[in-house]
Motif scaffolding. Structure first.
Motif, PDB file in Angstrom:
ATOM      1  N   ARG A  31      -3.961  21.504  75.864  1.00 22.86           N
ATOM      2  CA  ARG A  31      -2.569  21.383  75.416  1.00 22.86           C
ATOM      3  C   ARG A  31      -1.886  20.237  76.159  1.00 22.86           C
ATOM      4  NH1 ARG A  31       0.942  23.569  72.337  1.00 22.86           N
ATOM      5  NH2 ARG A  31       3.135  23.576  72.832  1.00 22.86           N
ATOM      6  N   LEU A  32      -2.066  20.186  77.472  1.00 25.55           N
ATOM      7  CA  LEU A  32      -1.474  19.096  78.258  1.00 25.55           C
ATOM      8  C   LEU A  32      -2.019  17.742  77.806  1.00 25.55           C
ATOM      9  CD1 LEU A  32      -1.608  20.730  81.805  1.00 25.55           C
ATOM     10  CD2 LEU A  32       0.446  20.305  80.429  1.00 25.55           C
ATOM     11  N   LEU A  33      -3.300  17.695  77.492  1.00 26.66           N
ATOM     12  CA  LEU A  33      -3.918  16.463  77.016  1.00 26.66           C
ATOM     13  C   LEU A  33      -3.327  16.049  75.675  1.00 26.66           C
ATOM     14  CD1 LEU A  33      -6.147  14.410  77.770  1.00 26.66           C
ATOM     15  CD2 LEU A  33      -7.718  15.796  76.418  1.00 26.66           C
ATOM     16  N   GLY A  34      -3.102  17.022  74.799  1.00 20.00           N
ATOM     17  CA  GLY A  34      -2.465  16.739  73.517  1.00 20.00           C
ATOM     18  C   GLY A  34      -1.046  16.214  73.697  1.00 20.00           C
ATOM     19  N   GLU A  35      -0.319  16.775  74.646  1.00 19.84           N
ATOM     20  CA  GLU A  35       1.041  16.303  74.922  1.00 19.84           C
ATOM     21  C   GLU A  35       1.017  14.885  75.490  1.00 19.84           C
ATOM     22  OE1 GLU A  35       2.604  19.380  77.427  1.00 19.84           O
ATOM     23  OE2 GLU A  35       2.913  20.759  75.740  1.00 19.84           O
ATOM     24  N   TRP A  36       0.030  14.605  76.332  1.00 18.52           N
ATOM     25  CA  TRP A  36      -0.117  13.260  76.898  1.00 18.52           C
ATOM     26  C   TRP A  36      -0.372  12.246  75.790  1.00 18.52           C
ATOM     27  CZ3 TRP A  36      -4.705  10.436  76.599  1.00 18.52           C
ATOM     28  CH2 TRP A  36      -4.730   9.240  77.314  1.00 18.52           C
ATOM     29  N   ALA A  37      -1.309  12.575  74.894  1.00 15.34           N
ATOM     30  CA  ALA A  37      -1.648  11.668  73.798  1.00 15.34           C
ATOM     31  C   ALA A  37      -0.461  11.492  72.853  1.00 15.34           C
ATOM     32  CB  ALA A  37      -2.861  12.194  73.036  1.00 15.34           C
ATOM     33  N   ALA A  38       0.255  12.570  72.582  1.00 13.54           N
ATOM     34  CA  ALA A  38       1.416  12.502  71.694  1.00 13.54           C
ATOM     35  C   ALA A  38       2.492  11.590  72.278  1.00 13.54           C
ATOM     36  CB  ALA A  38       1.975  13.903  71.457  1.00 13.54           C
ATOM     37  N   ALA A  39       2.673  11.648  73.582  1.00 16.74           N
ATOM     38  CA  ALA A  39       3.650  10.764  74.228  1.00 16.74           C
ATOM     39  C   ALA A  39       3.230   9.304  74.085  1.00 16.74           C
ATOM     40  CB  ALA A  39       3.805  11.140  75.706  1.00 16.74           C
ATOM     41  N   LYS A  40       1.941   9.044  74.241  1.00 13.95           N
ATOM     42  CA  LYS A  40       1.432   7.677  74.073  1.00 13.95           C
ATOM     43  C   LYS A  40       1.630   7.176  72.650  1.00 13.95           C
ATOM     44  CE  LYS A  40      -0.782   6.942  78.062  1.00 13.95           C
ATOM     45  NZ  LYS A  40      -0.321   5.930  78.971  1.00 13.95           N
ATOM     46  N   MET A  41       1.515   8.109  71.667  1.00 15.86           N
ATOM     47  CA  MET A  41       1.646   7.732  70.270  1.00 15.86           C
ATOM     48  C   MET A  41       3.106   7.730  69.799  1.00 15.86           C
ATOM     49  SD  MET A  41      -1.686   9.479  68.435  1.00 15.86           S
ATOM     50  CE  MET A  41      -1.521  11.109  69.107  1.00 15.86           C
ATOM     51  N   GLY A  42       4.019   8.170  70.665  1.00 14.41           N
ATOM     52  CA  GLY A  42       5.436   8.156  70.316  1.00 14.41           C
ATOM     53  C   GLY A  42       5.837   9.222  69.309  1.00 14.41           C
ATOM     54  N   ALA A  52      -0.376  19.037  69.978  1.00 15.97           N
ATOM     55  CA  ALA A  52      -0.985  19.720  71.123  1.00 15.97           C
ATOM     56  C   ALA A  52      -1.757  20.955  70.656  1.00 15.97           C
ATOM     57  CB  ALA A  52       0.090  20.103  72.142  1.00 15.97           C
ATOM     58  N   LYS A  53      -1.201  21.688  69.698  1.00 15.46           N
ATOM     59  CA  LYS A  53      -1.910  22.852  69.155  1.00 15.46           C
ATOM     60  C   LYS A  53      -3.182  22.420  68.420  1.00 15.46           C
ATOM     61  CE  LYS A  53       2.176  25.724  68.738  1.00 15.46           C
ATOM     62  NZ  LYS A  53       3.176  26.329  67.826  1.00 15.46           N
ATOM     63  N   ALA A  54      -3.108  21.290  67.722  1.00 13.04           N
ATOM     64  CA  ALA A  54      -4.287  20.792  67.003  1.00 13.04           C
ATOM     65  C   ALA A  54      -5.395  20.396  67.976  1.00 13.04           C
ATOM     66  CB  ALA A  54      -3.902  19.607  66.128  1.00 13.04           C
ATOM     67  N   ASP A  67     -15.774  17.214  71.222  1.00 12.51           N
ATOM     68  CA  ASP A  67     -14.936  17.324  70.030  1.00 12.51           C
ATOM     69  C   ASP A  67     -13.492  16.917  70.315  1.00 12.51           C
ATOM     70  OD1 ASP A  67     -14.796  19.540  71.659  1.00 12.51           O
ATOM     71  OD2 ASP A  67     -14.978  21.011  70.063  1.00 12.51           O
ATOM     72  N   VAL A  68     -12.986  17.297  71.472  1.00 11.00           N
ATOM     73  CA  VAL A  68     -11.613  16.941  71.858  1.00 11.00           C
ATOM     74  C   VAL A  68     -11.516  15.436  72.113  1.00 11.00           C
ATOM     75  CG1 VAL A  68      -9.839  17.243  73.633  1.00 11.00           C
ATOM     76  CG2 VAL A  68     -11.121  19.218  72.799  1.00 11.00           C
ATOM     77  N   ILE A  69     -12.487  14.893  72.810  1.00  8.62           N
ATOM     78  CA  ILE A  69     -12.480  13.463  73.120  1.00  8.62           C
ATOM     79  C   ILE A  69     -12.552  12.645  71.833  1.00  8.62           C
ATOM     80  CG2 ILE A  69     -13.811  11.605  74.197  1.00  8.62           C
ATOM     81  CD1 ILE A  69     -14.549  13.726  76.380  1.00  8.62           C
ATOM     82  N   ARG A  70     -13.432  13.043  70.939  1.00  4.97           N
ATOM     83  CA  ARG A  70     -13.570  12.351  69.654  1.00  4.97           C
ATOM     84  C   ARG A  70     -12.253  12.371  68.879  1.00  4.97           C
ATOM     85  NH1 ARG A  70     -18.329  14.431  68.807  1.00  4.97           N
ATOM     86  NH2 ARG A  70     -17.509  16.274  67.798  1.00  4.97           N
ATOM     87  N   LYS A  71     -11.580  13.521  68.845  1.00  4.39           N
ATOM     88  CA  LYS A  71     -10.302  13.647  68.132  1.00  4.39           C
ATOM     89  C   LYS A  71      -9.263  12.723  68.737  1.00  4.39           C
ATOM     90  CE  LYS A  71      -6.603  16.799  66.821  1.00  4.39           C
ATOM     91  NZ  LYS A  71      -6.356  16.021  65.632  1.00  4.39           N
ATOM     92  N   LEU A  72      -9.130  12.739  70.051  1.00  2.89           N
ATOM     93  CA  LEU A  72      -8.111  11.922  70.698  1.00  2.89           C
ATOM     94  C   LEU A  72      -8.374  10.430  70.521  1.00  2.89           C
ATOM     95  CD1 LEU A  72      -7.594  14.066  73.857  1.00  2.89           C
ATOM     96  CD2 LEU A  72      -5.821  13.439  72.250  1.00  2.89           C
ATOM     97  N   ARG A  89     -11.485  10.460  78.974  1.00  2.00           N
ATOM     98  CA  ARG A  89     -12.125  11.340  79.971  1.00  2.00           C
ATOM     99  C   ARG A  89     -11.331  11.370  81.279  1.00  2.00           C
ATOM    100  NH1 ARG A  89     -16.917  13.390  78.543  1.00  2.00           N
ATOM    101  NH2 ARG A  89     -18.067  12.368  76.872  1.00  2.00           N
ATOM    102  N   VAL A  90     -10.798  10.227  81.682  1.00  3.51           N
ATOM    103  CA  VAL A  90      -9.969  10.179  82.896  1.00  3.51           C
ATOM    104  C   VAL A  90      -8.734  11.054  82.703  1.00  3.51           C
ATOM    105  CG1 VAL A  90      -8.487   8.680  84.295  1.00  3.51           C
ATOM    106  CG2 VAL A  90     -10.800   7.949  83.705  1.00  3.51           C
ATOM    107  N   ALA A  91      -8.068  10.912  81.564  1.00  5.12           N
ATOM    108  CA  ALA A  91      -6.888  11.723  81.274  1.00  5.12           C
ATOM    109  C   ALA A  91      -7.255  13.203  81.213  1.00  5.12           C
ATOM    110  CB  ALA A  91      -6.253  11.277  79.964  1.00  5.12           C
ATOM    111  N   LEU A  92      -8.415  13.517  80.660  1.00  2.00           N
ATOM    112  CA  LEU A  92      -8.877  14.897  80.566  1.00  2.00           C
ATOM    113  C   LEU A  92      -9.032  15.497  81.963  1.00  2.00           C
ATOM    114  CD1 LEU A  92     -11.051  16.399  78.001  1.00  2.00           C
ATOM    115  CD2 LEU A  92     -11.980  16.579  80.281  1.00  2.00           C
ATOM    116  N   GLU A  93      -9.636  14.746  82.866  1.00  2.03           N
ATOM    117  CA  GLU A  93      -9.808  15.236  84.237  1.00  2.03           C
ATOM    118  C   GLU A  93      -8.468  15.399  84.946  1.00  2.03           C
ATOM    119  OE1 GLU A  93     -12.487  16.462  85.730  1.00  2.03           O
ATOM    120  OE2 GLU A  93     -13.435  16.195  83.769  1.00  2.03           O
TER     121      GLU A  93
END
Length: 107
Positions: A31-42, A52-54, A67-72, A89-93
């Motif tokens: 979820r945090l990773l999804g929020e991070w990516a969403a912020a990057k995408m505006g 984040a739920k997706a 699967d998560v890495i591929r999606k992001l 992967r860095v963001a994931l860690e």
């Protein structure tokens, strides 16, 4: 024999508890990773929540994080963000550390 049975049940309960905590930490991380990516995408706050739920749902497609890495990587590249698999992967860690810290502080 009851002492052995009690010890066995205790170990089984401990294992089940550890597995549940690991699952919760991983879901929080995603979820945090999804929020991070969403912020990057505006994305908007509503879109961020849905995204984040997706990302959390994407983790159920196959075992591991691929699967998560591929999606992001796919979503961020489509949005015009330059990112590669090692960057995700860095963001994931980083998000995994934050998720673990959140669970430790909550207990």
């Amino acid at each position: 024999m009851t002492t052995f049975d009690d010890r066995e049940r205790a170990f089984e309960n401990m294992f089940a508890h550890d597995q549940e905590m690991q699952f919760r930490i991983q879901a929080r991380r995603n979820r945090l990773l999804g929020e991070w990516a969403a912020a990057k995408m505006g994305l908007t706050p509503e879109e961020t929540d849905a995204y984040a739920k997706a990302v959390v749902q994407a983790d159920f497609e196959e075992a591991g994080d691929e699967d998560v890495i591929r999606k992001l990587v796919g979503d961020m590249t489509s949005a015009g963000i330059e990112i590669d698999e090692p960057g995700v992967r860095v963001a994931l860690e980083e998000q995994a550390v934050i998720a673990r810290r959140m669970f430790i502080e909550a207990q």
